[in-house]
Design an enzyme around this catalytic site. Structure first.
Site, PDB file in Angstrom:
ATOM      1  CB  SER A 108      53.552  46.903  34.954  1.00 32.11           C
ATOM      2  OG  SER A 108      52.742  47.698  35.661  1.00 32.11           O
ATOM      3  CE  LYS A 131      51.728  50.638  31.152  1.00 34.14           C
ATOM      4  NZ  LYS A 131      50.479  50.532  31.719  1.00 34.14           N
ATOM      5  CG  PHE A 153      43.735  52.588  39.303  1.00 34.49           C
ATOM      6  CD1 PHE A 153      43.711  51.209  38.492  1.00 34.49           C
ATOM      7  CD2 PHE A 153      44.923  53.242  39.383  1.00 34.49           C
ATOM      8  CE1 PHE A 153      44.456  50.585  37.989  1.00 34.49           C
ATOM      9  CE2 PHE A 153      46.211  52.078  38.968  1.00 34.49           C
ATOM     10  CZ  PHE A 153      46.190  51.127  37.939  1.00 34.49           C
TER      11      PHE A 153
END
Length: 316
Positions: A108, A131, A153
């Site tokens: 992710s 991450k 996004f």
């Protein structure tokens, strides 16, 4: 034909970006599985995805036996788990090691390229460090991977920056408004992610979604919106120092969104590094097969066929 397609399992498939990946996977003909908690808060979304053809697998992220069983049914694993569950991906990695059959794992990421950006505010850096920990665990386990940096996004941030559903005459600008960011439409992110997940060229490489048509500053975005709507907006600037102060004073995890705003829209971290020689820039590599929705085209969608208004609570 479906029998020649990779079987894809998605974690976080009912989430904001994950559902776009599920739909894209089904659209491209892949047998598509969604791993979901038995009592998910997204039951309506899961029912919708199931009606499209997704196979729902119920299980917890700490159920090792269930994870291994689900993984042995598929070829490719994509995780779109949200921030609070980033380190839960370690459970997925451990299960992949036992299953032994996974041809590709996409963790992710789907935001900034965490191994390239530097000098972000501490709350965001702590998030990126989690991450990075997942990436290093994947590499240590010799699991075939693709790391996807999808950047911002697009529809989410058009909503956040321009507030097109509101009739306000004022638009907030962070910093000077001159730093460029990369805004990609969520449907494109879904399609391109499935494409790279099954492309041998993308194995063990970083894929960055950075089309030149989608690199834009806040001021340029506002000017384009004014041109398309025929309206004129007053710009209310939030100084950089105010964002820095908020990142230091807001409690965790509320300090993370403001730190991301600072990094992306003040410091320009999605555009301030060179793409390396071994990296894949998706809009170049796949230009003959797929096309990114441009910023102009995205704004036209908001004008003529607006997407559902997303919840912006994470950035309020």
């Amino acid at each position: 034909m479906a029998e020649n397609k990779s079987k894809i399992l998605l974690f976080g498939g009912s989430g904001y970006i994950g559902r776009h990946m599920v739909r894209a996977s089904i659209k491209l003909g892949h047998p598509t599985y969604v791993y979901s908690r038995p009592h998910s808060d997204h039951s309506q979304v899961l029912n919708e995805l199931q009606s499209f053809g997704a196979i729902i697998v119920k299980g917890q992220l700490d159920d090792h036996v269930k994870l291994v069983s689900a993984l042995r049914e598929v070829d490719v694993v994509i995780s779109a788990l949200a921030y609070p569950q980033v380190l839960d991906q370690i459970n997925i990695i451990e299960a992949i090691k036992v299953a032994g059959n996974i041809k590709r794992f996409l963790p992710s990421d789907f935001g900034c390229e965490e191994d390239r950006i530097i000098s972000v505010l501490p709350p965001f850096q702590a998030f990126l460090d989690k991450k990075k920990r997942v990436r290093r665990a994947i590499e240590e386990a010799n699991i075939p991977y693709t790391y996807v940096s999808a950047n911002c996004f697009g529809a989410y941030f058009v909503n956040y920056l321009l507030r097109p559903y509101e009739q306000n005459q004022e638009i907030t600008v962070y910093g000077t408004g001159e730093a460029k960011a990369v805004l990609n439409y969520e449907e494109d992110i879904g399609i391109y992610t499935i494409k790279v997940a099954t492309d041998p060229k993308a194995c063990n490489r970083v894929v960055i979604f950075r089309p030149r048509t989608n690199m834009i500053s806040q001021l340029e975005l506002i000017a384009l919106w004014e041109k398309k709507t025929g309206r004129s907006f007053s710009k209310i600037h939030v100084p950089e120092q105010e964002l820095v102060t908020l990142s230091n004073t807001l409690p965790d995890p509320l300090n993370i969104p403001v730190s991301i705003i600072h990094s992306v829209f003040v410091k320009g971290v999605t555009t301030d590094f060179e793409i390396g020689g071994d990296d894949i820039e998706a809009s170049v590599v796949y230009r003959d097969q797929l096309k990114f929705t441009t910023i102009e085209e995205l704004l036209d969608i908001f004008l003529h066929d607006p997407p559902p208004k997303p919840a912006l609570a994470a950035f309020e």
